[in-house]
Design a protein around this motif. Structure first.
Motif, short mmCIF file in Angstrom:
data_model
loop_
_atom_site.label_atom_id
_atom_site.label_comp_id
_atom_site.label_asym_id
_atom_site.label_seq_id
_atom_site.Cartn_x
_atom_site.Cartn_y
_atom_site.Cartn_z
N LEU A 1 0.77 -1.09 -0.10
CA LEU A 1 -0.12 0.05 -0.02
C LEU A 1 0.97 1.30 0.03
O LEU A 1 0.73 2.15 -0.81
CB LEU A 1 -0.77 0.16 1.28
N TYR A 2 1.93 1.39 0.73
CA TYR A 2 2.71 2.58 1.03
C TYR A 2 3.41 2.77 -0.35
O TYR A 2 3.27 3.74 -0.89
CB TYR A 2 3.61 2.17 2.17
N LEU A 3 4.07 1.74 -0.94
CA LEU A 3 4.73 1.72 -2.10
C LEU A 3 3.86 2.13 -3.34
O LEU A 3 4.42 2.83 -4.21
CB LEU A 3 5.71 0.57 -2.39
N LEU B 1 9.88 2.84 5.78
CA LEU B 1 8.61 1.95 6.15
C LEU B 1 8.34 1.71 7.48
O LEU B 1 7.20 1.69 8.15
CB LEU B 1 8.83 0.81 5.22
N SER B 2 9.53 1.05 8.36
CA SER B 2 9.41 0.82 9.58
C SER B 2 9.23 2.15 10.49
O SER B 2 8.22 2.16 11.32
CB SER B 2 10.94 0.50 10.37
N ASP B 3 9.54 3.36 10.18
CA ASP B 3 8.97 4.62 10.80
C ASP B 3 7.74 4.76 10.71
O ASP B 3 7.06 5.29 11.53
CB ASP B 3 10.03 5.70 10.75
N VAL B 4 7.33 4.63 9.27
CA VAL B 4 5.90 5.12 9.13
C VAL B 4 4.99 4.28 9.76
O VAL B 4 3.94 4.65 10.60
CB VAL B 4 5.66 4.93 7.41
N TYR B 5 5.23 3.05 9.91
CA TYR B 5 4.25 2.03 10.42
C TYR B 5 4.40 1.77 11.96
O TYR B 5 3.71 1.02 12.46
CB TYR B 5 4.07 0.68 9.76
N SER C 1 3.67 9.66 6.64
CA SER C 1 5.15 9.92 6.70
C SER C 1 5.75 9.98 7.91
O SER C 1 4.84 9.54 9.04
CB SER C 1 5.54 11.37 6.40
N PRO C 2 6.98 9.31 8.23
CA PRO C 2 7.72 9.03 9.28
C PRO C 2 7.42 10.20 10.43
O PRO C 2 6.96 9.79 11.55
CB PRO C 2 9.14 9.05 9.22
N GLN C 3 7.17 11.33 10.08
CA GLN C 3 7.06 12.46 11.34
C GLN C 3 5.69 12.39 11.80
O GLN C 3 5.32 12.75 12.75
CB GLN C 3 7.41 13.84 10.61
N ARG C 4 4.85 12.30 10.63
CA ARG C 4 3.28 12.08 11.11
C ARG C 4 3.06 11.02 12.03
O ARG C 4 2.32 11.18 13.02
CB ARG C 4 2.45 12.12 9.94
N ALA D 1 4.34 11.73 15.49
CA ALA D 1 3.80 12.71 16.19
C ALA D 1 2.46 12.23 16.90
O ALA D 1 2.14 12.59 17.86
CB ALA D 1 3.52 13.77 15.20
N GLN D 2 1.92 11.11 16.25
CA GLN D 2 0.74 10.42 16.47
C GLN D 2 0.91 9.62 18.02
O GLN D 2 -0.09 9.39 18.61
CB GLN D 2 0.22 9.63 15.81
N THR D 3 2.24 9.22 18.09
CA THR D 3 2.41 8.12 19.23
C THR D 3 2.74 9.00 20.69
O THR D 3 2.97 9.94 20.71
CB THR D 3 3.51 7.08 18.68
#
Length: 152
Positions: free
Chosen positions: A15-17, A30-34, A144-147, A150-152
């Motif tokens: 999905l991401y790719l 990918l690891s950071d995003v998920y 995105s990794p930052q988003r 920021a949610q966690t």
């Protein structure tokens, strides 16, 4: 029936790719995003490369990207190829390892019902391509990794 974490991560990776088909994305990203294990995603990426769904690039600007158009990636086939055991019951493929052998005969209605349910499950997944999922999951493009962090 529950899909393995490996299959879950494979679908998320696709999905991401798929939302960035021209981009080469690092497994670390990918690891950071998920928010999941990089080590596990490396294994997933290797599986998807072996299946011909991703291509990988080594080096500083390395990573993975789709090897096919999203329209050509069928979800049912991805699940079939990433799930280690879709038999549901040991008697489906003759395995009897640690369990006592089933004494029911070959005309077992339970086995027929479960086979039908499994076949229906895959028939439904076969109706979807990665492109179909992306069309109805527009939020994946904004990940995105930052988003995520920021949610966690």
């Amino acid at each position: 029936m529950q899909l393995t974490v490996h299959t879950d991560y494979a679908l998320r990776t696709l999905l991401y790719l798929g939302s960035r088909p021209e981009e080469v994305v690092s497994v670390s990203r990918l690891s950071d995003v998920y928010g999941v294990s990089r080590h596990h995603l490396e294994k997933v990426a290797k599986t998807l490369v072996r299946l011909g769904l991703l291509r990988s690039r080594r080096g500083k600007l390395g990573g993975v990207q789709l090897a096919k158009r999203a329209e050509g990636i069928h979800i049912g086939e991805v699940v079939r190829q990433t799930e280690p055991n879709i038999a549901l019951l040991a008697c489906f493929n003759g395995e009897r390892k640690e369990r006592a052998p089933c004494v029911l005969t070959s005309d077992c209605e339970l086995k027929r019902a479960l086979l039908r349910a499994r076949d229906t499950f895959f028939a439904t997944l076969d109706e979807y391509s990665l492109a179909d999922l992306l069309l109805h999951t527009p939020g994946v493009a904004a990940l995105s990794p930052q988003r995520h962090l920021a949610q966690t």
